[in-house]
Design a protein around this motif. Structure first.
Motif, PDB file in Angstrom:
ATOM      1  N   LEU A   1      18.080 -42.201   6.687  1.00  0.00           N
ATOM      2  CA  LEU A   1      17.358 -42.643   5.492  1.00  0.00           C
ATOM      3  C   LEU A   1      17.257 -41.531   4.462  1.00  0.00           C
ATOM      4  O   LEU A   1      17.046 -40.367   4.817  1.00  0.00           O
TER       5      LEU A   1
ATOM      6  N   GLN B   1      14.753 -40.359   1.524  1.00  0.00           N
ATOM      7  CA  GLN B   1      13.360 -40.612   1.188  1.00  0.00           C
ATOM      8  C   GLN B   1      12.871 -39.669   0.105  1.00  0.00           C
ATOM      9  O   GLN B   1      13.333 -38.535  -0.011  1.00  0.00           O
TER      10      GLN B   1
ATOM     11  N   THR C   1      11.398 -44.739   1.028  1.00  0.00           N
ATOM     12  CA  THR C   1      12.834 -44.833   1.318  1.00  0.00           C
ATOM     13  C   THR C   1      13.567 -45.472   0.143  1.00  0.00           C
ATOM     14  O   THR C   1      13.116 -46.490  -0.406  1.00  0.00           O
TER      15      THR C   1
ATOM     16  N   SER D   1      19.497 -46.400   2.890  1.00  0.00           N
ATOM     17  CA  SER D   1      19.708 -46.315   4.333  1.00  0.00           C
ATOM     18  C   SER D   1      21.189 -46.465   4.609  1.00  0.00           C
ATOM     19  O   SER D   1      21.888 -47.240   3.947  1.00  0.00           O
TER      20      SER D   1
END
Length: 540
Positions: free
Chosen positions: A210, A212, A223, A226
Motif C-alpha cells: 500500500l 499511504q 491509503t 494498492s
C-alpha cells in the motif's frame, strides 16, 4: 615586459597542471570498498571529492556526506543541508540516508566510524557526546565499513560477518537484491533538498502493498494506491505476503518461503541494456516510481504509481480540483470555492475553514458548523480505499457525526448506500469522478453574524439549514447576499448555488433588479420573494 610574459605564461600553465594533478590524486585517493576505523569525517574533509569518502569496487555507488541543496554550493551556504548517504555515483541519486531526528548535517556535525559502529555527532549541541543518529549496539567490534556494488553499506567483523546493513533499514529506495520486509516501510523524503522523513510511505500488509499518506504527524495514514488493485498486477497465490523485491522486469510480492510469488507487476518495457539497473523509489510527491540507473547522469522513469497524478494526495493545494489533460494536470477551485493568495481554495461565501488546533483546543458545546458542498462528480481518495465510518444512515447523521468530532474537516456521503466517510486532520486535493460517487461536504465556521444568531439555538447542533443536500435532493442553500438596491438603470448579479436545481451540476440563479419595479427576481421567473426562492425562505 617581453621577457616576463613567457615566464608568467609558463607559471600559469604549471599552476593549472598541478591543480589538475592534485584533483586527480584526490579523486583516486578515495578508498574503494573498505574504510577502517577509527575515523571522524565532516564535509570539509571530502570537499574536493564532493563529499564522497568511499566508493564501491566498480564505482557504481558512493558513500558521501551529501549536500542535498545541490552540487556547486559552498559548504558555508546557509541553504546547504548535509546528510550521510549512499549515492548512485553517475546521477548523484541518494539510495539510502541516515534519517532520524538531528540527522541533517552541517559543517559542525561529525560522522564517526568506530569499532562500536557509525554515529553522527553535533559538537555544538547541548549534549555533544550524545549521537544525533547511530547504528544499534553490535554483537562484535567493527573491523571495517564496506560498500558493495549492489549499493549495500555494511559493517563487518573480523570474520567478514555482517553486523549491520543499510539493506535492513531502507529509507526511500529499494535496490535490486534488497528485500523489503513486512514491518519495514519505504518512507519518502520531505523534499529533494531535505532528506528527512516525509509524509508518504510504501508499506506491506499480509495481503498487499500500500501507498499511504500521513495526515497527522505520521500516526494517521490514508491509503491512495494498492498493488492488488493496479491493472497491471497479477495474483499468483493466496499466501500471506512477507516481502517485496524489484528487478529489471518488475515488482514482486513474495510469500514467507521466499520462492512463491503472491503478486507480480511487470514493467511495460525491458531494460535497454545489460548495464541498466532498475530501482524503486518513493518520491517526495508520494509517487512511487521504477527508475533506470545507467552510467549517464540522467535518471528515466520506467513505471509510476499511481498512474494518474490526480490520484496522488496533493498534486494540487488542499481542496483544489485536479483535472488530467494531455499535458499532465491542471489545478482549479471547485465552483463553490475561490482561490486565495497562497494558491489554495476557500469557500466563496467568505466563511472560514476551521483549524484542528483551534477547534480541538477550544471547542464549545454551542459551536455550530456550516458545510459547503463540493458538488456532484467530484471525488476524493478516501472513498477509494477507506472503510466507511458508518453505513445506512441519512445525510444529517453523517453531518452531525462530523460536527461532533473536532478533528473532522468534512465528509463524503453516498446516497445509494448511506455510506459516510469522515475527513480527518488534513484534506488533500480532489479530482473529477463519475456522477455516482459520494458527494463531499467541507466544514466551515459560520460568519460572525450567523454565529451570533445561532447561539440562541440548541447547544451542540450544527447549522443544518446551511448544509447542502446531496445531489438530486431539494435545495438547502441559495444566494445569501442581499439583492442590489434600486438604481436608475438595470443591474444583474449572479450567484452559484449547489443543488438548487435537482440533478443539475452547476445551478446558477441570476438576480435582476430593474428601476421600474425595484424588485429582484431570478432571470425569467417571478420576482424573488419568500414564495419563489429555491428554498421557500426569504432571500438574505
Amino acid at each position: 615586459m617581453s621577457m616576463a610574459s613567457p615566464v608568467l605564461h609558463r607559471l600559469i600553465l604549471l599552476s593549472v597542471s598541478l591543480s589538475v594533478a592534485i584533483a586527480a590524486a584526490d579523486a583516486s585517493a578515495v578508498p574503494v570498498e573498505y574504510l577502517y576505523p577509527t575515523l571522524n569525517l565532516t564535509y570539509i574533509h571530502s570537499i574536493d571529492t564532493d563529499g564522497v569518502f568511499l566508493r564501491s569496487p566498480s564505482a557504481n555507488f558512493s558513500a558521501a556526506i551529501y549536500n542535498a541543496a545541490g552540487a556547486g554550493q559552498s559548504s558555508d551556504d546557509s541553504q546547504s543541508r548535509f546528510f550521510f548517504s549512499v549515492l548512485h555515483t553517475a546521477s548523484r541519486t541518494p539510495v539510502w540516508t541516515a534519517t532520524a531526528t538531528g540527522s541533517t548535517m552541517f559543517n559542525s556535525i561529525v560522522l564517526s566510524v568506530a569499532p562500536t559502529g557509525l554515529a553522527l555527532y553535533d559538537p555544538s549541541a547541548a549534549k555533544p557526546d550524545d549521537p544525533a543518529w547511530s547504528t544499534p549496539r553490535l554483537r562484535e567490534p567493527v573491523v571495517a565499513l564496506r560498500l558493495l556494488d549492489t549499493g549495500e553499506l555494511a559493517l563487518i567483523d573480523s570474520r567478514n560477518t555482517t553486523l549491520w546493513s543499510s539493506f535492513d533499514r531502507p529509507t526511500d529506495t529499494l535496490l535490486p537484491g534488497q528485500p523489503l520486509l513486512l514491518g519495514s516501510p519505504l518512507t519518502s523524503s520531505a523534499s529533494d533538498r531535505d532528506l528527512s522523513p516525509g509524509a508518504y510511505r510504501l508499506v506491506l500488509t499480509p495481503n498487499d502493498a500500500l501507498l499511504q499518506w500521513a495526515t497527522n504527524a505520521s500516526t494517521a495514514f490514508l491509503t491512495y494506491w494498492s498493488m492488488s488493485s493496479d491493472p497491471a498486477a497479477l495474483q499468483d497465490s493466496n499466501q500471506a505476503v512477507a516481502a517485496m523485491a524489484v528487478n529489471s522486469s518488475g515488482l514482486y510480492l513474495f510469500a514467507a518461503n521466499g520462492r512463491d510469488t503472491v503478486y507480480r507487476l511487470l514493467f511495460p518495457s525491458p531494460p535497454a541494456s545489460k548495464s541498466e539497473s532498475r530501482i524503486l523509489k518513493l518520491y517526495p510527491s508520494g509517487s512511487l516510481r521504477a527508475v533506470a540507473l545507467t552510467a549517464a547522469a540522467t535518471v528515466s522513469t520506467i513505471w509510476a504509481a499511481p498512474a494518474n497524478d490526480c490520484d496522488l494526495p496533493l498534486p494540487c493545494p488542499s481542496l483544489s480540483l485536479c483535472t488530467s489533460d494531455a499535458n499532465g494536470s491542471t489545478c482549479t477551485c471547485p465552483e463553490a470555492f475561490s482561490t486565495y493568495s497562497n494558491g489554495g481554495c476557500e469557500p466563496a461565501d467568505g466563511s472560514a475553514l476551521p483549524s484542528i488546533a483551534d477547534t480541538c483546543a477550544k471547542q464549545e458545546a454551542t459551536t455550530r458548523y456550516n458545510y459547503v458542498s463540493l458538488g456532484a462528480g467530484i471525488g476524493y481518495l478516501s472513498t477509494k480505499f477507506a472503510v466507511a465510518d458508518t453505513s445506512g444512515d441519512e445525510l444529517p447523521a453523517c453531518r452531525d457525526l462530523c460536527s461532533a468530532n473536532c478533528s473532522c474537516l468534512g465528509f463524503f456521503y453516498k446516497n445509494t448506500s448511506g455510506s459516510c466517510f469522515l475527513l480527518h486532520n488534513r484534506i488533500g486535493s480532489v479530482f473529477r469522478a463519475g456522477a455516482d460517487v459520494a458527494v463531499g461536504f467541507i466544514k466551515t465556521l459560520p460568519l460572525p453574524q450567523q454565529q451570533q444568531r445561532g447561539s440562541k439555538g440548541g447547544a451542540g447542533r450544527s447549522t443544518s439549514r446551511r448544509a447542502p443536500a446531496a445531489a438530486g435532493s431539494s435545495c438547502r442553500r441559495c444566494c445569501r447576499r442581499p439583492p442590489p438596491r434600486p438604481t436608475a438603470r438595470a443591474s444583474t448579479r449572479t450567484c452559484s448555488s449547489r443543488a438548487c436545481r435537482p440533478g443539475s451540476r452547476t445551478p446558477t440563479w441570476t438576480l435582476r433588479r430593474t428601476a421600474s419595479s425595484g424588485r429582484s427576481a431570478p432571470a425569467g421567473s417571478a420576482p424573488c420573494s419568500a414564495a419563489s426562492s429555491p428554498t421557500g425562505a426569504p432571500w438574505r
